[in-house]
Design a protein around this motif. Structure first.
Motif, PDB file in Angstrom:
ATOM      1  N   ASN A  35       0.812  -1.220   0.000  1.00  0.00           N
ATOM      2  CA  ASN A  35       0.000   0.000   0.000  1.00  0.00           C
ATOM      3  C   ASN A  35       0.845   1.271   0.000  1.00  0.00           C
ATOM      4  OD1 ASN A  35      -2.194  -1.669   0.047  1.00  0.00           O
ATOM      5  ND2 ASN A  35      -2.627  -1.407   2.226  1.00  0.00           N
ATOM      6  N   ALA A  36       2.006   1.178   0.622  1.00  0.00           N
ATOM      7  CA  ALA A  36       2.847   2.379   0.708  1.00  0.00           C
ATOM      8  C   ALA A  36       3.818   2.471  -0.471  1.00  0.00           C
ATOM      9  CB  ALA A  36       3.627   2.373   2.035  1.00  0.00           C
ATOM     10  N   GLY A  37       3.892   1.404  -1.248  1.00  0.00           N
ATOM     11  CA  GLY A  37       4.801   1.425  -2.385  1.00  0.00           C
ATOM     12  C   GLY A  37       6.253   1.249  -2.006  1.00  0.00           C
ATOM     13  N   LEU A  38       6.479   0.498  -0.956  1.00  0.00           N
ATOM     14  CA  LEU A  38       7.856   0.258  -0.512  1.00  0.00           C
ATOM     15  C   LEU A  38       8.332  -1.113  -0.963  1.00  0.00           C
ATOM     16  CD1 LEU A  38       7.509   1.630   3.124  1.00  0.00           C
ATOM     17  CD2 LEU A  38       9.057   2.554   1.392  1.00  0.00           C
ATOM     18  N   ASN A  39       9.544  -1.174  -1.429  1.00  0.00           N
ATOM     19  CA  ASN A  39      10.122  -2.445  -1.861  1.00  0.00           C
ATOM     20  C   ASN A  39      10.788  -3.125  -0.660  1.00  0.00           C
ATOM     21  OD1 ASN A  39      10.971  -4.552  -3.471  1.00  0.00           O
ATOM     22  ND2 ASN A  39      12.785  -3.477  -4.188  1.00  0.00           N
ATOM     23  N   ARG A  40       9.972  -3.396   0.350  1.00  0.00           N
ATOM     24  CA  ARG A  40      10.448  -4.013   1.589  1.00  0.00           C
ATOM     25  C   ARG A  40       9.446  -5.073   2.010  1.00  0.00           C
ATOM     26  NH1 ARG A  40      15.663  -2.268   3.311  1.00  0.00           N
ATOM     27  NH2 ARG A  40      15.942  -0.191   2.480  1.00  0.00           N
ATOM     28  N   SER A  41       9.883  -5.940   2.891  1.00  0.00           N
ATOM     29  CA  SER A  41       8.939  -6.887   3.458  1.00  0.00           C
ATOM     30  C   SER A  41       8.168  -6.205   4.584  1.00  0.00           C
ATOM     31  CB  SER A  41       9.678  -8.103   4.012  1.00  0.00           C
ATOM     32  OG  SER A  41      10.450  -7.732   5.134  1.00  0.00           O
ATOM     33  N   GLY A  42       7.012  -6.769   4.920  1.00  0.00           N
ATOM     34  CA  GLY A  42       6.244  -6.231   6.029  1.00  0.00           C
ATOM     35  C   GLY A  42       7.033  -6.258   7.321  1.00  0.00           C
ATOM     36  N   LYS A  43       7.770  -7.325   7.484  1.00  0.00           N
ATOM     37  CA  LYS A  43       8.590  -7.438   8.691  1.00  0.00           C
ATOM     38  C   LYS A  43       9.646  -6.350   8.747  1.00  0.00           C
ATOM     39  CE  LYS A  43       8.428 -12.106  10.457  1.00  0.00           C
ATOM     40  NZ  LYS A  43       9.266 -13.186  10.977  1.00  0.00           N
ATOM     41  N   PHE A  47      10.018  -3.632  11.611  1.00  0.00           N
ATOM     42  CA  PHE A  47      11.280  -3.511  12.326  1.00  0.00           C
ATOM     43  C   PHE A  47      11.781  -2.070  12.288  1.00  0.00           C
ATOM     44  CE2 PHE A  47      15.809  -3.563  12.854  1.00  0.00           C
ATOM     45  CZ  PHE A  47      16.001  -4.454  13.878  1.00  0.00           C
ATOM     46  N   ARG A  48      11.721  -1.482  11.112  1.00  0.00           N
ATOM     47  CA  ARG A  48      12.196  -0.105  10.959  1.00  0.00           C
ATOM     48  C   ARG A  48      11.392   0.843  11.827  1.00  0.00           C
ATOM     49  NH1 ARG A  48      16.742   2.664  10.057  1.00  0.00           N
ATOM     50  NH2 ARG A  48      16.309   4.712   9.176  1.00  0.00           N
ATOM     51  N   TRP A  49      10.086   0.641  11.841  1.00  0.00           N
ATOM     52  CA  TRP A  49       9.223   1.493  12.642  1.00  0.00           C
ATOM     53  C   TRP A  49       9.501   1.291  14.132  1.00  0.00           C
ATOM     54  CZ3 TRP A  49       6.188   5.599  12.586  1.00  0.00           C
ATOM     55  CH2 TRP A  49       5.322   5.802  13.668  1.00  0.00           C
ATOM     56  N   MET A  50       9.507   0.059  14.552  1.00  0.00           N
ATOM     57  CA  MET A  50       9.628  -0.238  15.980  1.00  0.00           C
ATOM     58  C   MET A  50      10.985   0.162  16.546  1.00  0.00           C
ATOM     59  SD  MET A  50       6.715  -1.464  16.830  1.00  0.00           S
ATOM     60  CE  MET A  50       6.927  -2.234  18.429  1.00  0.00           C
ATOM     61  N   ASN A  51      12.014   0.051  15.743  1.00  0.00           N
ATOM     62  CA  ASN A  51      13.360   0.258  16.269  1.00  0.00           C
ATOM     63  C   ASN A  51      13.988   1.600  15.909  1.00  0.00           C
ATOM     64  OD1 ASN A  51      14.329  -2.369  17.674  1.00  0.00           O
ATOM     65  ND2 ASN A  51      13.254  -3.042  15.848  1.00  0.00           N
ATOM     66  N   HIS A  52      13.392   2.332  14.968  1.00  0.00           N
ATOM     67  CA  HIS A  52      14.029   3.590  14.556  1.00  0.00           C
ATOM     68  C   HIS A  52      13.069   4.753  14.405  1.00  0.00           C
ATOM     69  CE1 HIS A  52      17.897   1.650  13.815  1.00  0.00           C
ATOM     70  NE2 HIS A  52      17.167   0.615  13.446  1.00  0.00           N
ATOM     71  N   LEU A  53      11.894   4.522  13.857  1.00  0.00           N
ATOM     72  CA  LEU A  53      11.039   5.640  13.483  1.00  0.00           C
ATOM     73  C   LEU A  53       9.968   5.958  14.516  1.00  0.00           C
ATOM     74  CD1 LEU A  53      10.587   4.682   9.717  1.00  0.00           C
ATOM     75  CD2 LEU A  53      12.337   6.119  10.768  1.00  0.00           C
TER      76      LEU A  53
END
Length: 209
Positions: A35-43, A47-53
DNA sequence: AAGGGCATCAACCGCCGGAAG
DNA sequence: GCTTCCGGCGGTTGATGCCCT
């Protein structure tokens, strides 16, 4: 295009993810990349959100007090990093885990006179080197002086200013916790000059004088 | 100045438990 | 009760920067 094995998040990706989470909330991570158009896995997004953002994350140096808390709870709980991190204000399980492996384990091995024997024993806690105070460390408070944004240039602390400047409501003199570009300023520490980015972003821009 | 080794930390992987169908 | 999906967690790896020679 082949992804490298460890692909670091770019400021642009961070902005996309933060915007998405602010709009839709931090859930349904499997849907986020699509939905966000990111070439990343959901995990990876989670992880990025929980640990950095995520708002409220403290990326400053660990204090002696925090060290004491980690050692204490590691002796009680073992390698339950999430539980240990819950006793520290603004620390993530990954951060605590890293700090343990890079600093404390070595330190305690030396002090305790052994190298291979595990420290954490949930039944019989080893003799602690530190005395653990009864009150958790208070949240760190950062002062954000009104430094003009244009003085923050690419290359300083490794942050790409133009990308974050596109975010709405950016401006100097705001207060908050680390949120987005802090991941690119690993040497960030209390007492440094920062920019703030609502809701809770700040950027290290060097030491105060 | 260069490069090799080390320290640090961001990121991924795999497993597990709980919730939903 | 079983299966599937998702989120959470700990272990581990890889990238990067720093320091020492």
């Amino acid at each position: 295009m082949v992804r490298p094995k460890k692909d670091r998040w770019t400021p642009d990706e961070d902005i996309v993810l933060v915007s998405y989470v602010q709009e839709h909330g931090a859930s349904n991570w499997s849907l986020v990349p699509r939905n966000a158009g990111l070439n990343r896995s959901g995990k990876s997004c989670r992880f990025r959100w929980m640990n950095h953002l995520r708002p409220g994350i403290n990326r400053g140096k660990f204090t002696h007090h925090e060290e004491q808390i980690i050692i204490h709870y590691h002796a009680l709980l073992g390698n339950r990093w999430a539980d240990i991190a819950a006793h520290l204000t603004g620390r993530t399980d990954n951060g605590v885990k890293n700090y343990w492996h890079t600093h404390l384990k070595k330190k305690l091995d030396i002090v305790n006179g052994h190298v291979d024997e595990p420290i954490g024993n949930p039944v019989a806690a080893p003799a602690l080197v530190y005395q653990v105070p009864p009150v958790p460390a208070p949240a760190l408070v950062y002062r954000l002086p009104p430094v003009p944004a244009p003085s923050f240039a690419p290359g300083r602390e490794g942050f790409d200013y133009p990308s974050i400047a596109r975010a709405p409501s950016f401006g100097p003199g705001r207060e908050g916790f680390a949120y987005l570009p802090i991941a690119l300023a690993p040497s960030f520490a209390p007492g440094r000059v920062v920019f703030a980015y609502p809701p809770n972003i700040f950027i290290s821009a060097g030491h105060e004088s």
